[in-house]
Design a protein around this motif. Structure first.
Motif, PDB file in Angstrom:
ATOM      1  N   GLU A  55      -3.969   8.800  -4.114  1.00 14.82           N
ATOM      2  CA  GLU A  55      -3.708  10.065  -4.859  1.00 14.82           C
ATOM      3  C   GLU A  55      -3.028  10.969  -4.013  1.00 14.82           C
ATOM      4  OE1 GLU A  55      -6.541  12.302  -8.308  1.00 14.82           O
ATOM      5  OE2 GLU A  55      -7.016  12.776  -6.348  1.00 14.82           O
ATOM      6  N   ASN A  56      -2.148  11.754  -4.719  1.00 16.29           N
ATOM      7  CA  ASN A  56      -1.427  12.679  -3.982  1.00 16.29           C
ATOM      8  C   ASN A  56      -2.251  13.926  -3.879  1.00 16.29           C
ATOM      9  OD1 ASN A  56       0.937  11.168  -4.139  1.00 16.29           O
ATOM     10  ND2 ASN A  56       1.707  12.019  -5.920  1.00 16.29           N
ATOM     11  N   GLY A  57      -2.061  14.853  -2.986  1.00 17.93           N
ATOM     12  CA  GLY A  57      -2.584  16.054  -2.576  1.00 17.93           C
ATOM     13  C   GLY A  57      -2.033  17.147  -3.551  1.00 17.93           C
ATOM     14  N   GLY A  58      -3.223  17.906  -3.926  1.00 18.06           N
ATOM     15  CA  GLY A  58      -2.718  19.078  -4.930  1.00 18.06           C
ATOM     16  C   GLY A  58      -1.808  20.005  -4.321  1.00 18.06           C
ATOM     17  N   GLY A  60      -0.579  23.050   0.606  1.00 15.55           N
ATOM     18  CA  GLY A  60      -0.990  22.082  -0.279  1.00 15.55           C
ATOM     19  C   GLY A  60      -1.942  21.062   0.542  1.00 15.55           C
ATOM     20  N   GLY A  61      -2.726  20.436  -0.201  1.00 11.80           N
ATOM     21  CA  GLY A  61      -3.751  19.471  -0.030  1.00 11.80           C
ATOM     22  C   GLY A  61      -3.127  18.014   0.798  1.00 11.80           C
ATOM     23  N   ARG A  62      -4.036  17.481   1.517  1.00 11.32           N
ATOM     24  CA  ARG A  62      -3.664  16.087   1.998  1.00 11.32           C
ATOM     25  C   ARG A  62      -3.427  15.070   1.191  1.00 11.32           C
ATOM     26  NH1 ARG A  62      -6.688  12.031   2.951  1.00 11.32           N
ATOM     27  NH2 ARG A  62      -8.546  12.972   3.262  1.00 11.32           N
ATOM     28  N   GLY A  63      -2.391  14.301   1.084  1.00  7.47           N
ATOM     29  CA  GLY A  63      -2.452  13.085   0.368  1.00  7.47           C
ATOM     30  C   GLY A  63      -3.618  12.121   0.638  1.00  7.47           C
ATOM     31  N   LEU A  70       0.667  -1.179  -0.130  1.00  8.29           N
ATOM     32  CA  LEU A  70      -0.069  -0.053  -0.227  1.00  8.29           C
ATOM     33  C   LEU A  70       0.760   1.191  -0.098  1.00  8.29           C
ATOM     34  CD1 LEU A  70      -2.621  -1.023   2.869  1.00  8.29           C
ATOM     35  CD2 LEU A  70      -2.843  -1.526   0.218  1.00  8.29           C
ATOM     36  N   PHE A  71       0.507   2.067  -0.831  1.00  7.32           N
ATOM     37  CA  PHE A  71       0.977   3.665  -0.659  1.00  7.32           C
ATOM     38  C   PHE A  71       0.130   4.809  -0.489  1.00  7.32           C
ATOM     39  CE2 PHE A  71       2.955   0.788  -3.704  1.00  7.32           C
ATOM     40  CZ  PHE A  71       4.431   1.020  -3.625  1.00  7.32           C
ATOM     41  N   SER A  72       0.102   5.456   0.496  1.00  5.72           N
ATOM     42  CA  SER A  72      -0.851   6.497   0.668  1.00  5.72           C
ATOM     43  C   SER A  72      -0.169   7.858  -0.096  1.00  5.72           C
ATOM     44  CB  SER A  72      -0.828   7.039   2.147  1.00  5.72           C
ATOM     45  OG  SER A  72       0.257   7.330   2.734  1.00  5.72           O
ATOM     46  N   GLY A  73      -1.074   8.681  -0.459  1.00  4.24           N
ATOM     47  CA  GLY A  73      -0.602   9.804  -1.088  1.00  4.24           C
ATOM     48  C   GLY A  73       0.065  10.787  -0.544  1.00  4.24           C
ATOM     49  N   LYS A  74       1.087  11.453  -1.331  1.00  3.01           N
ATOM     50  CA  LYS A  74       2.152  12.473  -0.602  1.00  3.01           C
ATOM     51  C   LYS A  74       1.156  13.845  -0.661  1.00  3.01           C
ATOM     52  CE  LYS A  74       6.253  15.103  -2.064  1.00  3.01           C
ATOM     53  NZ  LYS A  74       7.173  15.337  -3.087  1.00  3.01           N
ATOM     54  N   GLY A  75       1.518  14.702   0.388  1.00  4.99           N
ATOM     55  CA  GLY A  75       0.921  16.004   0.445  1.00  4.99           C
ATOM     56  C   GLY A  75       1.314  16.896  -0.594  1.00  4.99           C
ATOM     57  N   GLY A  76       0.529  17.771  -0.931  1.00  2.00           N
ATOM     58  CA  GLY A  76       0.943  18.782  -1.977  1.00  2.00           C
ATOM     59  C   GLY A  76       1.857  19.828  -1.554  1.00  2.00           C
ATOM     60  N   LYS A  77       2.489  20.614  -2.374  1.00  2.00           N
ATOM     61  CA  LYS A  77       3.562  21.418  -1.790  1.00  2.00           C
ATOM     62  C   LYS A  77       2.680  22.699  -1.632  1.00  2.00           C
ATOM     63  CE  LYS A  77       5.748  21.233  -5.941  1.00  2.00           C
ATOM     64  NZ  LYS A  77       6.506  21.665  -6.920  1.00  2.00           N
ATOM     65  N   GLU A 105      -7.446  11.851  -3.420  1.00  2.00           N
ATOM     66  CA  GLU A 105      -8.495  10.900  -3.186  1.00  2.00           C
ATOM     67  C   GLU A 105      -8.131   9.759  -2.578  1.00  2.00           C
ATOM     68  OE1 GLU A 105     -11.792   8.358  -6.046  1.00  2.00           O
ATOM     69  OE2 GLU A 105     -10.563   9.880  -7.005  1.00  2.00           O
ATOM     70  N   ASP A 106      -9.070   9.392  -1.331  1.00  2.00           N
ATOM     71  CA  ASP A 106      -8.730   8.090  -0.670  1.00  2.00           C
ATOM     72  C   ASP A 106      -8.883   7.018  -1.476  1.00  2.00           C
ATOM     73  OD1 ASP A 106      -8.205   9.787   1.577  1.00  2.00           O
ATOM     74  OD2 ASP A 106     -10.274   9.676   2.177  1.00  2.00           O
ATOM     75  N   GLN A 107      -8.164   5.873  -1.005  1.00  2.16           N
ATOM     76  CA  GLN A 107      -8.597   4.529  -1.701  1.00  2.16           C
ATOM     77  C   GLN A 107      -9.022   3.501  -0.716  1.00  2.16           C
ATOM     78  OE1 GLN A 107      -8.301   2.728  -4.455  1.00  2.16           O
ATOM     79  NE2 GLN A 107      -6.924   3.668  -5.818  1.00  2.16           N
ATOM     80  N   ILE A 108     -10.433   3.412  -0.824  1.00  4.66           N
ATOM     81  CA  ILE A 108     -11.184   2.421   0.168  1.00  4.66           C
ATOM     82  C   ILE A 108     -11.298   1.225  -0.355  1.00  4.66           C
ATOM     83  CG2 ILE A 108     -13.435   2.237   1.357  1.00  4.66           C
ATOM     84  CD1 ILE A 108     -13.889   5.153   1.029  1.00  4.66           C
TER      85      ILE A 108
END
Length: 347
Positions: A71-74, A42-45, A14-21, A87-90
């Protein structure tokens, strides 16, 4: 459900998203040449979330998914605009799912309720924009924070079946045949050991439109608690059953000895299993005439300290009495569980 579609064990990366800059934007408008910093965060991953679903019975939908990434944060932008959250992966899983850390094999989560959500991999926080760093001594900061990286984790997902009754017995004891007779399930049946390699579930229709679920667990062999045969791969399924139905064939050399071996394997795997309600069914009893049955009954009355019944799945003998007894035990167990829950709540 066919046996090939029953998947009770998967490994996932599993990979969670990286936070946006964060943004280092400086406000520039026609009549405001030096507007100062207005960079947004930046948005939350995106998180990777496990969610319990009562509509699932197997992990088959995850069989061909090895890598799951949120998905990575914007990135933030001018006018203190915050980037969109990733976007979260459920991932939906059946009730009775256990999540282990693949490296340590430690249980980190258990999912037992419908709709229960657990964040397995948290998304990284978004970086702060330069608007946060403005001060009296630094009125035009030209820097912002980068986003925090997401988490990466290897997990193992195991399914422990949530059934009311678990069938326990040696290979070829007649468990699959019994399940096929008292339910609409169609397990694989043949006259050799380990016909059943994965659990089969069936719903027993009882009087007054009542139902209960029976699980046919692959046969136990001596040493199963140490992982011999299919070992732990089936023993974990028995842990969540309310009642254990021990199936021992009438032509066994020593019925009491077989029962003791089965009980000992459960005890060595998890001593708490011995606290469950137990019933012994002597299967294939159509091979016994009245005289042999009477002799066997006399012997079991003195050696077997457990309620038992004579049944025959093929000849349809004793099955109504078996369902009556199982229903009575399940009802008593439900009342006991409710009383315990009430005591815990009041205390």
């Amino acid at each position: 459900m066919t046996e090939g579609n029953f998947v009770d064990y998967v490994k996932l990366h599993l990979f969670s998203g990286k936070g946006g800059k964060g943004s280092a934007h400086l406000r520039r408008e026609k009549y405001i040449p030096k507007g100062g910093p207005d960079g947004g965060d930046g948005g939350r991953g995106g998180h990777v979330i496990l969610k319990g679903s009562e509509n699932l019975w197997t992990l088959y939908h995850l069989k061909f998914k090895r890598h799951i990434k949120a998905e990575n944060g914007g990135d933030g932008s001018g006018s203190t605009s915050t980037g969109a959250d990733g976007e979260d992966q459920i991932i939906e899983v059946p009730l009775g799912t256990v999540v282990r850390d693949s490296e340590t094999q430690e249980i980190i989560y258990e999912i037992v309720e419908d709709g229960q959500e657990i964040i397995v991999a948290k998304g990284g926080k978004g970086g702060r924009g330069n608007a946060h760093f403005k001060s009296s001594t630094n009125q035009t900061p030209r820097y912002a924070q980068p986003g925090i990286p997401g988490e990466e984790i290897d997990i193992t997902i195991e399914l422990k079946i949530l059934a009311d009754v678990g069938l326990v017995g040696f290979p070829n004891a007649g468990k699959s045949t019994l399940l096929s007779v008292i339910t609409a399930a169609k397990p694989k049946i043949a006259d050799y050991e380990f016909t059943t390699l994965k659990p089969n579930l069936g719903i027993v229709k009882y009087r007054d439109f009542q139902t209960f679920v029976v699980a046919d667990i692959p046969g136990i062999i001596e040493g199963a608690a140490e992982g011999k045969g299919i070992g732990h791969r089936f023993l974990r399924h028995i842990e969540r059953n309310s009642v254990l139905l021990f199936l021992i064939p009438a032509d066994a050399d020593d019925i009491k000895k077989q029962y003791d071996i089965l009980l000992d394997e459960l005890r060595r795997y998890n001593p708490e299993m011995l606290d469950k309600e137990r019933l012994v069914a002597i299967s294939k009893s159509d091979m016994l005439d009245d005289e042999l049955k009477a002799e066997l009954k006399e012997e079991l009355d003195t050696t077997l300290d457990q309620p038992y019944l004579f049944i025959s799945s093929v000849a349809q003998q004793g099955l109504t009495e078996l369902k009556d007894e199982l229903w009575k035990m399940l009802t008593i167990q439900e009342v006991t569980d409710n009383e315990k829950a009430s005591e815990n709540y009041n205390s």
